[in-house]
Every structure is written in C-alpha cells, then in structure tokens.
Design an enzyme around this catalytic site. Sequence first.
Site, PDB file in Angstrom:
ATOM      1  N   SER A 194       0.696  -1.275   0.081  1.00  0.00           N
ATOM      2  CA  SER A 194       0.011  -0.079   0.215  1.00  0.00           C
ATOM      3  C   SER A 194       0.794   1.123   0.020  1.00  0.00           C
ATOM      4  O   SER A 194       0.880   2.006   0.770  1.00  0.00           O
ATOM      5  CB  SER A 194      -0.922   0.077   1.322  1.00  0.00           C
ATOM      6  OG  SER A 194      -0.039  -0.020   2.538  1.00  0.00           O
ATOM      7  N   HIS A 235      -3.322  -5.798   2.444  1.00  0.00           N
ATOM      8  CA  HIS A 235      -2.225  -6.781   3.243  1.00  0.00           C
ATOM      9  C   HIS A 235      -3.098  -8.275   3.289  1.00  0.00           C
ATOM     10  O   HIS A 235      -2.557  -9.168   3.778  1.00  0.00           O
ATOM     11  CB  HIS A 235      -1.621  -6.408   4.440  1.00  0.00           C
ATOM     12  CG  HIS A 235      -0.719  -5.184   4.195  1.00  0.00           C
ATOM     13  ND1 HIS A 235      -0.388  -4.667   5.365  1.00  0.00           N
ATOM     14  CD2 HIS A 235      -0.132  -4.399   3.101  1.00  0.00           C
ATOM     15  CE1 HIS A 235       0.503  -3.651   4.698  1.00  0.00           C
ATOM     16  NE2 HIS A 235       0.659  -3.776   3.346  1.00  0.00           N
ATOM     17  N   GLN A 290      -6.609  -2.031   7.344  1.00  0.00           N
ATOM     18  CA  GLN A 290      -5.598  -2.827   6.797  1.00  0.00           C
ATOM     19  C   GLN A 290      -4.927  -3.576   8.132  1.00  0.00           C
ATOM     20  O   GLN A 290      -4.346  -4.878   8.140  1.00  0.00           O
ATOM     21  CB  GLN A 290      -4.464  -1.815   6.179  1.00  0.00           C
ATOM     22  CG  GLN A 290      -3.296  -2.494   5.764  1.00  0.00           C
ATOM     23  CD  GLN A 290      -2.181  -1.743   4.864  1.00  0.00           C
ATOM     24  OE1 GLN A 290      -2.488  -1.243   3.726  1.00  0.00           O
ATOM     25  NE2 GLN A 290      -1.167  -1.129   5.615  1.00  0.00           N
ATOM     26  N   GLU A 291      -4.520  -2.715   9.292  1.00  0.00           N
ATOM     27  CA  GLU A 291      -3.768  -3.484  10.241  1.00  0.00           C
ATOM     28  C   GLU A 291      -4.543  -3.084  11.403  1.00  0.00           C
ATOM     29  O   GLU A 291      -4.697  -1.829  11.889  1.00  0.00           O
ATOM     30  CB  GLU A 291      -2.278  -2.738  10.172  1.00  0.00           C
ATOM     31  CG  GLU A 291      -1.659  -2.857   9.110  1.00  0.00           C
ATOM     32  CD  GLU A 291      -0.315  -2.400   8.966  1.00  0.00           C
ATOM     33  OE1 GLU A 291       0.370  -2.048   9.998  1.00  0.00           O
ATOM     34  OE2 GLU A 291      -0.048  -2.065   7.643  1.00  0.00           O
ATOM     35  N   GLU A 322       2.092  -9.242   6.973  1.00  0.00           N
ATOM     36  CA  GLU A 322       2.931  -9.057   7.967  1.00  0.00           C
ATOM     37  C   GLU A 322       2.713  -9.835   9.048  1.00  0.00           C
ATOM     38  O   GLU A 322       3.180  -9.435  10.209  1.00  0.00           O
ATOM     39  CB  GLU A 322       2.615  -7.507   8.442  1.00  0.00           C
ATOM     40  CG  GLU A 322       2.735  -6.459   7.239  1.00  0.00           C
ATOM     41  CD  GLU A 322       2.721  -4.967   7.693  1.00  0.00           C
ATOM     42  OE1 GLU A 322       2.185  -4.872   8.831  1.00  0.00           O
ATOM     43  OE2 GLU A 322       3.017  -4.040   6.838  1.00  0.00           O
ATOM     44  N   ASP A 340      -3.711   0.754  11.717  1.00  0.00           N
ATOM     45  CA  ASP A 340      -3.219   1.592  10.515  1.00  0.00           C
ATOM     46  C   ASP A 340      -4.314   1.354   9.637  1.00  0.00           C
ATOM     47  O   ASP A 340      -4.810   0.255   8.899  1.00  0.00           O
ATOM     48  CB  ASP A 340      -2.052   0.886   9.935  1.00  0.00           C
ATOM     49  CG  ASP A 340      -1.437   1.476   8.513  1.00  0.00           C
ATOM     50  OD1 ASP A 340      -2.393   2.463   8.163  1.00  0.00           O
ATOM     51  OD2 ASP A 340      -0.543   1.109   8.160  1.00  0.00           O
ATOM     52  N   GLU A 369      -3.054   5.259  12.466  1.00  0.00           N
ATOM     53  CA  GLU A 369      -2.196   5.843  11.253  1.00  0.00           C
ATOM     54  C   GLU A 369      -3.047   5.817  10.021  1.00  0.00           C
ATOM     55  O   GLU A 369      -3.935   5.231   9.815  1.00  0.00           O
ATOM     56  CB  GLU A 369      -1.113   4.727  10.931  1.00  0.00           C
ATOM     57  CG  GLU A 369      -0.158   4.830  10.011  1.00  0.00           C
ATOM     58  CD  GLU A 369       0.926   3.626   9.818  1.00  0.00           C
ATOM     59  OE1 GLU A 369       1.106   3.168  10.856  1.00  0.00           O
ATOM     60  OE2 GLU A 369       1.260   3.287   8.737  1.00  0.00           O
ATOM     61  N   ASP A 387       1.483   8.048   7.357  1.00  0.00           N
ATOM     62  CA  ASP A 387       2.423   7.304   6.662  1.00  0.00           C
ATOM     63  C   ASP A 387       2.512   7.802   5.279  1.00  0.00           C
ATOM     64  O   ASP A 387       3.394   8.382   4.441  1.00  0.00           O
ATOM     65  CB  ASP A 387       2.041   5.816   6.854  1.00  0.00           C
ATOM     66  CG  ASP A 387       2.746   4.785   5.840  1.00  0.00           C
ATOM     67  OD1 ASP A 387       4.009   5.187   5.437  1.00  0.00           O
ATOM     68  OD2 ASP A 387       2.351   3.697   5.775  1.00  0.00           O
ATOM     69  N   LYS A 397      10.137   5.282   6.994  1.00  0.00           N
ATOM     70  CA  LYS A 397      10.323   4.048   6.327  1.00  0.00           C
ATOM     71  C   LYS A 397      11.496   4.740   5.422  1.00  0.00           C
ATOM     72  O   LYS A 397      11.277   5.372   4.394  1.00  0.00           O
ATOM     73  CB  LYS A 397       9.337   3.647   5.441  1.00  0.00           C
ATOM     74  CG  LYS A 397       7.936   3.075   6.287  1.00  0.00           C
ATOM     75  CD  LYS A 397       6.859   2.635   5.397  1.00  0.00           C
ATOM     76  CE  LYS A 397       5.669   2.052   5.971  1.00  0.00           C
ATOM     77  NZ  LYS A 397       4.384   2.059   5.397  1.00  0.00           N
ATOM     78  N   HIS A 423       8.923  -0.985   9.453  1.00  0.00           N
ATOM     79  CA  HIS A 423       9.207  -1.875   8.444  1.00  0.00           C
ATOM     80  C   HIS A 423       8.242  -1.693   7.102  1.00  0.00           C
ATOM     81  O   HIS A 423       7.470  -0.827   7.334  1.00  0.00           O
ATOM     82  CB  HIS A 423       8.821  -3.599   8.864  1.00  0.00           C
ATOM     83  CG  HIS A 423       7.250  -3.648   9.353  1.00  0.00           C
ATOM     84  ND1 HIS A 423       6.944  -4.786   9.560  1.00  0.00           N
ATOM     85  CD2 HIS A 423       6.517  -2.867   9.364  1.00  0.00           C
ATOM     86  CE1 HIS A 423       5.520  -4.766   9.800  1.00  0.00           C
ATOM     87  NE2 HIS A 423       5.285  -3.599   9.688  1.00  0.00           N
ATOM     88  N   SER A 463       5.640  -4.039   4.065  1.00  0.00           N
ATOM     89  CA  SER A 463       4.879  -5.291   4.186  1.00  0.00           C
ATOM     90  C   SER A 463       5.640  -6.349   3.527  1.00  0.00           C
ATOM     91  O   SER A 463       5.636  -7.610   4.096  1.00  0.00           O
ATOM     92  CB  SER A 463       3.498  -5.191   3.526  1.00  0.00           C
ATOM     93  OG  SER A 463       3.614  -4.401   2.116  1.00  0.00           O
ATOM     94  N   LYS A 512       7.443   0.146  14.242  1.00  0.00           N
ATOM     95  CA  LYS A 512       6.615  -0.691  14.015  1.00  0.00           C
ATOM     96  C   LYS A 512       7.153  -1.654  13.142  1.00  0.00           C
ATOM     97  O   LYS A 512       7.677  -1.570  11.848  1.00  0.00           O
ATOM     98  CB  LYS A 512       5.716   0.030  12.936  1.00  0.00           C
ATOM     99  CG  LYS A 512       4.401  -0.489  12.459  1.00  0.00           C
ATOM    100  CD  LYS A 512       3.772   0.405  11.645  1.00  0.00           C
ATOM    101  CE  LYS A 512       2.316  -0.235  11.169  1.00  0.00           C
ATOM    102  NZ  LYS A 512       2.048   0.414  10.015  1.00  0.00           N
TER     103      LYS A 512
HETATM  104  P1  PGA Z   1       3.181  -1.412   2.826  1.00  0.00           P
HETATM  105  O1  PGA Z   1       2.512  -1.142   4.279  1.00  0.00           O
HETATM  106  O2  PGA Z   1       4.706  -1.415   3.448  1.00  0.00           O
HETATM  107  O3  PGA Z   1       2.405  -2.157   2.001  1.00  0.00           O
HETATM  108  O4  PGA Z   1       2.977   0.180   2.324  1.00  0.00           O
HETATM  109  C1  PGA Z   1       2.523  -0.603   5.584  1.00  0.00           C
HETATM  110  C2  PGA Z   1       1.805   0.367   6.178  1.00  0.00           C
HETATM  111  O5  PGA Z   1       0.925   1.017   5.382  1.00  0.00           O
HETATM  112  O6  PGA Z   1       2.118   1.009   6.963  1.00  0.00           O
HETATM  113 ZN    ZN Z   2       0.770   2.616   6.769  1.00  0.00          ZN
END
Ligand code: PGA
Ligand code: ZN
Length: 411
Positions: A39, A144, A153-154, A197, A233, A278, A305, A330, A358, A360, A381
């Site tokens: 993403s 994911h 997503q998370e 993840e 997230d 997030e 993010d 990141k 990190h 995904s 994270k």
């Molecule tokens: P990505 O997602 O590494 O697939 O971009 C992780 C996140 O959105 O935090």
């Molecule tokens: Zn994110």
Amino acid sequence: IIEDVQVRKILDSRGNPTIEVDVKTWGGYGRAAAPSGASTGSREVVSFPEGGVDLVVSEMEDLIASELIGMDACDITTIDEVLREIDGTDNLAAIGGNTTVAISMAVAKAAAASYNMPLYQYLGGSMVNELPYPLGNMMNGGAHAGVNAPDIQEFLVVPIGASNMVEGIFANASIHKRLKELIQSKDSAFTGGKGDEGGWVPNITNADALEIQSKACEEVGDELGIEIRPALDMAASELWDGNEQKYIYAQDGIKRDTGDQIDFVKDIIDTYNMFYVEDPFDESDFEGFAQLTAKVGDKCLVCGDDLFVTNKELLAKGIEMNAANAIIIKPNQIGSLSETHATVKLAKENGIVPVVSHRSGETTDETIAHLAVGFNSPMIKTGAIGGERIAKLNELIRIEEELPNPRMGKF
Ligand code: PGA
Ligand code: ZN
C-alpha cells in the site's frame, strides 16, 4: 574509505526479488537490504527502475561502485548526494530508491563497523539508552490480505506498560496467540491464515475485529499485569474512491464521506481507547488529518504514513497545518539514510513522534532496529511474528542486553 560495493538480488517475504548490498571499507564491512510496500504512497520515490533488480545488478553495479570506491564511508551525506547525482531524477526512477537506500544503509553499517561500533551507537552516540515500544501487527485486512477480510489494513497493539523490550515483545506475541482463539470464536471456519505482515486474516467485520482486538488487550494485559493498548493502521488511501469522494468499506457495505470518516474514526478512538491511528484519511487530505488531530490529538497518536512518505517537505506542511502528531519513518520511501535522518530531526524538533517502520514486504535485514534506537524513536512498527519481523525484534532484545542502562522510550 570504500573499497568495494557489491549488489545482489535476494528474496523478500512475499517471494519477490529485492536488493541486498555489501559495502567493504578498509576497516569494516556493512550489509543491508531494501524492503517493499504493497500500500505504497504515491509520493514515495520509485523502488526500482523499469527492468527491476536484474537491471540494477547487471548494468548499474559497476557504475555505482566506480563512483563510490575511494569515498569516505563516514561522510554519508555526501555519499547520498552522489547517489542522487548518479540517478539524476527527483524520484530516483533511474537507479531506484531501493538501490540507493540499501547502499546508504550498508555504507553506514560499514562506517560503524570501522569504529567497531554497532550502528545504533554510531548514529545515536554513546548516550543512547532508550528502546522503542514494539507496535505489533495482530490482524490484517485491506491490501495486506484477501477478499472477505476486514477493510482496515492493520489491527495493532502497543504494550505501553512494558518495563523492558523483552516483556513488550512477548506481550505482543501473547496477544497474537490469544487473537487466534478469539477469531475462532467469531468464525468457526478460520484456518489460521495470515497476511503479509504476519497478522491473522479473519473473515469477520471491522466491528468484530475491533471488539476482539480490544478484548485481547484487556485479557492478556490483565494476565501479564501490564497495560496493552490497541492501535490501527487504516491505510485509508486504499479505501478512498476519488470519483465518489467516499471511503468504501467493502466488507461492511458502507461508504463514508470525509465528515463521516472523521466521526467514525473519532468514535473508534473513544470507544476502544486507541493509542495510535495511522493514515485515517487519504494521503492528500491534510485537512481531514488536521480536523481529527484537533479533536483527539491530546489522547491519541494520529500518524501519517502515506501522508508524509518520510519526506521532510511534506512533514513541514503537516507541521504547519497541525495535521498529525506522529510520522511513520520508512527509509525506502525517501531513498537514503541522511534524508531519513533529516525528516526524523524535523519531527523531533516539532514534537512529532517518529515511528520507525518495516514494510509489508521485508527481508531478514535488521537495520531498522538500529535506526529506531539510534534515532531515539519511542516506538517501532515491525510486526509480531514471522522470520522477517522477528529479525528486527530479536535484534532489539540483543541491543537491550548491550545497553548499560536500558529503559523504554518516552513519548
Ligand atoms: P506497505 O504498508 O509497506 O505495504 O506500504 C505498510 C503500512 O501501510 O504501514
Ligand atoms: Zn501505513
């Protein structure tokens, strides 16, 4: 002084190719690999040139090596500038942000090694003594996971009452185990499938997922005698439909406009006492972020993010607008360690919490564990289980053991 730079294709956790770099200096050696997102934010640098890792290995290794050999590995800023010059584009499309970031991190590790220092100490100085709370991934949905998974997503947790790294990491692992049982109580057909993840992928609604996430935090928190808080997230850029101007929750069959989304997220934060949320809005919606932060910023971390993509200019805009009080860091979103550091510095100067993260798609590279400690980031994270996630977590356990006077970070 850099003697050699070697580039190779390796596997990532999704089975895709990525890049690993070895840098040799007179007195040291460093190795680093680049991760990749699913993403991804649209303003991230480009991961690889057209032609992918193979092109980098076959055609660019010699060119890059010939430029870097003879340079001082301690001068990471100049090296990162040279890499940008070799690339020649704004978004690193020619040699790829994953190429530059892997080189940049490998150079820093080689420089640290030449001083006989671990990377966290080289970056953070001899006074570093704080460890990041592990923000652990428990359930996956969205990009994911597969269809029928939650839209969010998370579903994450933070063991905020942990008094040390080991306790925090194992608390997260306990929650992950407990959630498997709680998912089975909602979905008897659940077979234990996991997402990118390492979080479970349940076939349940967002509401049910939120409920069991919070239940797991309470139950396991009580058993262990520490406070554990839920976090999310939402990766809302993936939910946003620009034509309809709505967030589409496919699993729930609900569409929300920006106003509805603000109310929805605020309600979740209040109901579940969320520690951290997030990307609750589309990556272009600084205004939506600012409205939510004004409402909940005193009790919850609102983190950007895809909004910031580790980019200092975008963070500066966010600071000006009070869009968020936390930022995901990141390195491969921006393509170099020195630019990553500049963004972290700007965040800290303005009271924005940097959360080293990190992607995904990951490798067993452990560099981000060192970045989190070296940058004094109060939270990392990096998942909860799975080889590519525990590579970082177990490295943090080793770092905790090495520090003379370790404590958990401060927000
Ligand atoms: P990505 O997602 O590494 O697939 O971009 C992780 C996140 O959105 O935090
Ligand atoms: Zn994110």
